[in-house]
Design a protein around this motif. Structure first.
Motif, PDB file in Angstrom:
ATOM      1  N   ARG A   1      37.760  35.587  38.522  1.00 11.61           N
ATOM      2  CA  ARG A   1      36.590  34.713  38.570  1.00 11.61           C
ATOM      3  C   ARG A   1      36.412  33.969  37.258  1.00 11.61           C
ATOM      4  NH1 ARG A   1      32.672  38.264  38.562  1.00 11.61           N
ATOM      5  NH2 ARG A   1      32.181  37.886  36.372  1.00 11.61           N
ATOM      6  N   GLU A   2      36.564  34.669  36.160  1.00  8.03           N
ATOM      7  CA  GLU A   2      36.371  34.044  34.863  1.00  8.03           C
ATOM      8  C   GLU A   2      37.458  33.015  34.576  1.00  8.03           C
ATOM      9  OE1 GLU A   2      36.038  37.119  31.975  1.00  8.03           O
ATOM     10  OE2 GLU A   2      34.084  37.823  32.717  1.00  8.03           O
ATOM     11  N   ARG A   3      38.665  33.274  35.062  1.00  4.92           N
ATOM     12  CA  ARG A   3      39.743  32.298  34.878  1.00  4.92           C
ATOM     13  C   ARG A   3      39.432  31.013  35.642  1.00  4.92           C
ATOM     14  NH1 ARG A   3      45.360  32.861  33.684  1.00  4.92           N
ATOM     15  NH2 ARG A   3      44.779  34.784  32.650  1.00  4.92           N
TER      16      ARG A   3
ATOM     17  N   VAL B   1      36.362  29.885  36.507  1.00  2.33           N
ATOM     18  CA  VAL B   1      35.242  29.202  35.838  1.00  2.33           C
ATOM     19  C   VAL B   1      35.718  28.568  34.529  1.00  2.33           C
ATOM     20  CG1 VAL B   1      33.007  29.540  34.717  1.00  2.33           C
ATOM     21  CG2 VAL B   1      33.487  30.671  36.896  1.00  2.33           C
ATOM     22  N   GLY B   2      36.519  29.295  33.777  1.00  2.00           N
ATOM     23  CA  GLY B   2      36.993  28.790  32.497  1.00  2.00           C
ATOM     24  C   GLY B   2      37.805  27.520  32.622  1.00  2.00           C
TER      25      GLY B   2
ATOM     26  N   THR C   1      44.147  29.563  37.875  1.00  2.00           N
ATOM     27  CA  THR C   1      43.378  30.600  38.565  1.00  2.00           C
ATOM     28  C   THR C   1      44.296  31.518  39.359  1.00  2.00           C
ATOM     29  OG1 THR C   1      41.496  29.093  38.742  1.00  2.00           O
ATOM     30  CG2 THR C   1      41.474  31.037  40.145  1.00  2.00           C
TER      31      THR C   1
ATOM     32  N   LEU D   1      31.112  28.117  28.001  1.00  7.45           N
ATOM     33  CA  LEU D   1      31.839  28.940  28.965  1.00  7.45           C
ATOM     34  C   LEU D   1      31.131  30.272  29.211  1.00  7.45           C
ATOM     35  CD1 LEU D   1      34.286  29.004  30.721  1.00  7.45           C
ATOM     36  CD2 LEU D   1      35.640  29.788  28.781  1.00  7.45           C
ATOM     37  N   ARG D   2      30.584  30.857  28.164  1.00  5.11           N
ATOM     38  CA  ARG D   2      29.821  32.095  28.339  1.00  5.11           C
ATOM     39  C   ARG D   2      28.592  31.855  29.218  1.00  5.11           C
ATOM     40  NH1 ARG D   2      30.057  33.755  21.977  1.00  5.11           N
ATOM     41  NH2 ARG D   2      32.169  34.631  21.958  1.00  5.11           N
TER      42      ARG D   2
ATOM     43  N   ASN E   1      29.851  31.446  32.859  1.00  2.88           N
ATOM     44  CA  ASN E   1      30.258  32.739  33.431  1.00  2.88           C
ATOM     45  C   ASN E   1      29.038  33.603  33.746  1.00  2.88           C
ATOM     46  OD1 ASN E   1      33.146  32.854  33.689  1.00  2.88           O
ATOM     47  ND2 ASN E   1      33.302  32.859  31.464  1.00  2.88           N
TER      48      ASN E   1
ATOM     49  N   ALA F   1      27.900  34.827  37.499  1.00  2.06           N
ATOM     50  CA  ALA F   1      27.739  36.255  37.780  1.00  2.06           C
ATOM     51  C   ALA F   1      26.296  36.625  38.087  1.00  2.06           C
ATOM     52  CB  ALA F   1      28.243  37.077  36.592  1.00  2.06           C
TER      53      ALA F   1
ATOM     54  N   SER G   1      37.524  40.447  38.137  1.00  2.00           N
ATOM     55  CA  SER G   1      36.655  39.861  37.126  1.00  2.00           C
ATOM     56  C   SER G   1      37.376  38.750  36.376  1.00  2.00           C
ATOM     57  CB  SER G   1      36.186  40.945  36.143  1.00  2.00           C
ATOM     58  OG  SER G   1      35.455  40.374  35.083  1.00  2.00           O
TER      59      SER G   1
ATOM     60  N   VAL H   1      33.615  32.278  44.237  1.00  2.00           N
ATOM     61  CA  VAL H   1      32.512  31.883  43.352  1.00  2.00           C
ATOM     62  C   VAL H   1      31.581  30.981  44.144  1.00  2.00           C
ATOM     63  CG1 VAL H   1      31.863  30.699  41.225  1.00  2.00           C
ATOM     64  CG2 VAL H   1      33.980  32.035  41.313  1.00  2.00           C
TER      65      VAL H   1
END
Length: 266
Positions: free
Chosen positions: A59-61, A63-64, A46, A212-213, A216, A220, A56, A132
């Motif tokens: 955050r996605e990194r 969560v991923g 992260t 993962l989608r 995310n 969000a 963006s 997050v």
């Protein structure tokens, strides 16, 4: 009757999984050893994403990589399945009336439970440090998404286990390469669209891509139908792999009975 018998086999095999997990970890070694290691991994990747300067992506990194921890643990099914052949129990399992797939499906379920717990702690405990935040109403959905993703990845790992049972020396290589490939190509570090289209097509068949989608979108504040669709697609991927794994285990058992190719050690 047949379904009840299969579920009973899975239940008995899962009891073995619980005993195996208890022999592997104490609460201290899991909490301060395994969990600490995986949380450190999430923080590392992260912070690497933060250096890229995109909020963006940052955050996605997070969560991923948090979700990825449950996949890393689920893929340990490859190694733990190979232990049966190294222990010399595989010929006995093949000769027993129980289905080989049911035995192996329950045999490593501890990784699904432990992996879900690891990802859950990462998402909720580390999330506020990386911007997050989870609404209380979203917490049960987080658990569902993690369970579906972890179980689907476990089913994919079961298929790989059949291949590894025929070459047990490759168990750690196959497990590690598999989850590193998912980490690279399934949207954990960079979006799936970054890669050439053929890689994207393969990624669509892997449960974590959709899990993962969903996560995310949930982080969000996305629509419930968007999250639900991705969870459903992750579940369908898992069903596909569990059917493939069941067929592969059946072929392994049939060949072993026919030509005696399953020996007592490997």
């Amino acid at each position: 009757m047949a379904l009840r018998y299969s579920l009973r086999v899975v239940r008995y095999s899962a009891q073995n999984a619980v005993a195996d997990f208890a022999a592997t970890y104490t609460w201290k070694s899991w909490l301060f050893g395994w969990l600490g290691r995986m949380l450190s991994q999430v923080v590392f990747f992260t912070l690497a994403g933060r250096l890229l300067g995109s909020p963006s992506l940052h955050r996605e990194r997070f969560v991923g990589n948090s979700v990825m921890t449950c996949v890393v643990e689920a893929m340990m099914v490859v190694a733990s399945s190979a232990w049966e052949r190294r222990a010399g129990t595989l010929p006995l399992l093949v000769s027993s009336p129980a289905g080989l797939f049911e035995v192996f499906f329950g045999r490593s379920l501890q990784w699904v439970v432990s992996g879900t717990a690891t990802s859950f702690v990462a998402l909720l405990a580390l999330g506020p440090f990386f911007g997050v935040h989870w609404a209380p109403a979203a917490v049960p959905v987080v658990v569902v998404v993690l369970l579906v993703t972890s179980l689907g990845s476990y089913c994919f790992g079961l298929f790989l286990s059949v291949l590894v049972l025929q070459a047990t020396q490759l168990r750690n290589i196959v497990s590690n390469v598999s989850y590193l490939a998912m980490m690279t190509f399934c949207g954990v570090q960079v979006p799936v669209g970054y890669w050439p289209a053929p890689i994207g097509w393969v990624a669509e068949c892997i449960p974590i891509t959709h899990g993962l989608r969903a996560m995310n979108a949930l982080a969000a504040g996305g629509r419930a139908d968007m999250v639900g669709q991705q969870v459903l697609e992750a579940a369908l991927c898992g069903v596909f792999w569990v059917l493939v794994a069941a067929a592969a285990f059946r072929l392994l058992a049939e060949r072993g009975r026919r030509d005696g190719s399953i020996e007592y050690s490997a």
